[in-house]
Design a protein around this motif. Structure first.
Motif, PDB file in Angstrom:
ATOM      1  N   THR A  58       0.853  -1.183   0.000  1.00  0.00           N
ATOM      2  CA  THR A  58       0.000   0.000   0.000  1.00  0.00           C
ATOM      3  C   THR A  58       0.887   1.230   0.000  1.00  0.00           C
ATOM      4  O   THR A  58       1.769   1.359   0.848  1.00  0.00           O
ATOM      5  CB  THR A  58      -0.919   0.004   1.242  1.00  0.00           C
ATOM      6  OG1 THR A  58      -1.653  -1.220   1.282  1.00  0.00           O
ATOM      7  CG2 THR A  58      -1.880   1.179   1.217  1.00  0.00           C
ATOM      8  N   ASP A  59       0.645   2.128  -0.967  1.00  0.00           N
ATOM      9  CA  ASP A  59       1.487   3.322  -1.059  1.00  0.00           C
ATOM     10  C   ASP A  59       1.009   4.404  -0.087  1.00  0.00           C
ATOM     11  O   ASP A  59       0.067   4.204   0.678  1.00  0.00           O
ATOM     12  CB  ASP A  59       1.561   3.836  -2.501  1.00  0.00           C
ATOM     13  CG  ASP A  59       0.244   4.375  -3.022  1.00  0.00           C
ATOM     14  OD1 ASP A  59      -0.723   4.498  -2.237  1.00  0.00           O
ATOM     15  OD2 ASP A  59       0.164   4.679  -4.222  1.00  0.00           O
ATOM     16  N   GLU A  60       1.676   5.575  -0.125  1.00  0.00           N
ATOM     17  CA  GLU A  60       1.376   6.666   0.797  1.00  0.00           C
ATOM     18  C   GLU A  60      -0.032   7.218   0.623  1.00  0.00           C
ATOM     19  O   GLU A  60      -0.596   7.820   1.528  1.00  0.00           O
ATOM     20  CB  GLU A  60       2.403   7.792   0.606  1.00  0.00           C
ATOM     21  CG  GLU A  60       3.804   7.368   0.958  1.00  0.00           C
ATOM     22  CD  GLU A  60       4.830   7.972   0.025  1.00  0.00           C
ATOM     23  OE1 GLU A  60       4.468   8.600  -0.979  1.00  0.00           O
ATOM     24  OE2 GLU A  60       6.027   7.779   0.317  1.00  0.00           O
ATOM     25  N   GLU A  61      -0.601   7.028  -0.552  1.00  0.00           N
ATOM     26  CA  GLU A  61      -1.952   7.546  -0.840  1.00  0.00           C
ATOM     27  C   GLU A  61      -3.032   6.516  -0.504  1.00  0.00           C
ATOM     28  O   GLU A  61      -4.204   6.748  -0.753  1.00  0.00           O
ATOM     29  CB  GLU A  61      -2.030   7.945  -2.308  1.00  0.00           C
ATOM     30  CG  GLU A  61      -1.061   9.055  -2.666  1.00  0.00           C
ATOM     31  CD  GLU A  61      -0.964   9.274  -4.160  1.00  0.00           C
ATOM     32  OE1 GLU A  61      -1.701   8.612  -4.914  1.00  0.00           O
ATOM     33  OE2 GLU A  61      -0.147  10.105  -4.574  1.00  0.00           O
ATOM     34  N   GLY A  62      -2.643   5.356   0.015  1.00  0.00           N
ATOM     35  CA  GLY A  62      -3.608   4.342   0.397  1.00  0.00           C
ATOM     36  C   GLY A  62      -4.004   3.391  -0.717  1.00  0.00           C
ATOM     37  O   GLY A  62      -4.885   2.563  -0.540  1.00  0.00           O
ATOM     38  N   GLN A  63      -3.346   3.495  -1.876  1.00  0.00           N
ATOM     39  CA  GLN A  63      -3.660   2.602  -2.991  1.00  0.00           C
ATOM     40  C   GLN A  63      -2.873   1.298  -2.835  1.00  0.00           C
ATOM     41  O   GLN A  63      -1.694   1.309  -2.492  1.00  0.00           O
ATOM     42  CB  GLN A  63      -3.308   3.251  -4.322  1.00  0.00           C
ATOM     43  CG  GLN A  63      -4.140   4.464  -4.646  1.00  0.00           C
ATOM     44  CD  GLN A  63      -3.725   5.077  -5.972  1.00  0.00           C
ATOM     45  OE1 GLN A  63      -2.564   5.004  -6.352  1.00  0.00           O
ATOM     46  NE2 GLN A  63      -4.684   5.669  -6.667  1.00  0.00           N
ATOM     47  N   THR A  64      -3.547   0.188  -3.111  1.00  0.00           N
ATOM     48  CA  THR A  64      -2.882  -1.107  -3.055  1.00  0.00           C
ATOM     49  C   THR A  64      -2.273  -1.417  -4.411  1.00  0.00           C
ATOM     50  O   THR A  64      -2.962  -1.397  -5.428  1.00  0.00           O
ATOM     51  CB  THR A  64      -3.887  -2.215  -2.666  1.00  0.00           C
ATOM     52  OG1 THR A  64      -4.455  -1.882  -1.395  1.00  0.00           O
ATOM     53  CG2 THR A  64      -3.211  -3.560  -2.574  1.00  0.00           C
ATOM     54  N   LEU A  65      -0.977  -1.681  -4.416  1.00  0.00           N
ATOM     55  CA  LEU A  65      -0.251  -1.995  -5.645  1.00  0.00           C
ATOM     56  C   LEU A  65       0.074  -3.478  -5.659  1.00  0.00           C
ATOM     57  O   LEU A  65       0.601  -4.014  -4.693  1.00  0.00           O
ATOM     58  CB  LEU A  65       1.036  -1.180  -5.723  1.00  0.00           C
ATOM     59  CG  LEU A  65       0.889   0.330  -5.531  1.00  0.00           C
ATOM     60  CD1 LEU A  65       2.250   0.988  -5.435  1.00  0.00           C
ATOM     61  CD2 LEU A  65       0.073   0.917  -6.665  1.00  0.00           C
ATOM     62  N   GLU A  66      -0.253  -4.148  -6.772  1.00  0.00           N
ATOM     63  CA  GLU A  66      -0.007  -5.584  -6.875  1.00  0.00           C
ATOM     64  C   GLU A  66       0.897  -5.963  -8.045  1.00  0.00           C
ATOM     65  O   GLU A  66       1.421  -7.069  -8.085  1.00  0.00           O
ATOM     66  CB  GLU A  66      -1.336  -6.340  -6.983  1.00  0.00           C
ATOM     67  CG  GLU A  66      -2.203  -6.180  -5.752  1.00  0.00           C
ATOM     68  CD  GLU A  66      -3.486  -6.990  -5.815  1.00  0.00           C
ATOM     69  OE1 GLU A  66      -3.486  -8.036  -6.471  1.00  0.00           O
ATOM     70  OE2 GLU A  66      -4.476  -6.554  -5.209  1.00  0.00           O
TER      71      GLU A  66
END
Length: 103
Positions: A58-66
């Motif tokens: 999860t990045d700093e903006e709250g998005q989950t990266l897969e």
């Protein structure tokens, strides 16, 4: 009979090498007690690899990266550091490194 004895010694040596390989790969303290259960050590090493793999973040903006490209970390070695690492070593450096090693 000498051939059989030689082959048995070779087999024993290869089993010892395989045992050491999996002990080192498993990176477990209790492996020092040891047995020749290489299937067990192989499973331990593979489990460690699975545990160390990052599936998502999860990045700093709250998005989950897969995606692997999105998860990849920035390089930590600068061009100057890389140049220093790639230059040829000298005999003095080799001698110094050997002298610092334990017997």
């Amino acid at each position: 009979m000498p051939l059989i004895r030689t082959l048995q010694q070779d087999l024993h040596t290869l089993l010892e090498k395989e045992d050491v390989h999996w002990r080192q790969r498993a990176k477990a303290d209790w492996v020092k007690l040891g047995d020749r259960n290489t299937k067990f050590f192989h499973a331990s090493a593979n489990q460690r690899c699975r545990n160390d793999f990052i599936h998502k973040i999860t990045d700093e903006e709250g998005q989950t990266l897969e995606e692997p490209e999105a998860i990849a970390l920035e390089r930590q070695i600068t061009l100057a550091m890389n140049k220093e690492l790639l230059k040829e070593f000298t005999m003095d450096e080799v001698s110094q490194a050997l002298n610092q090693m334990a017997p």
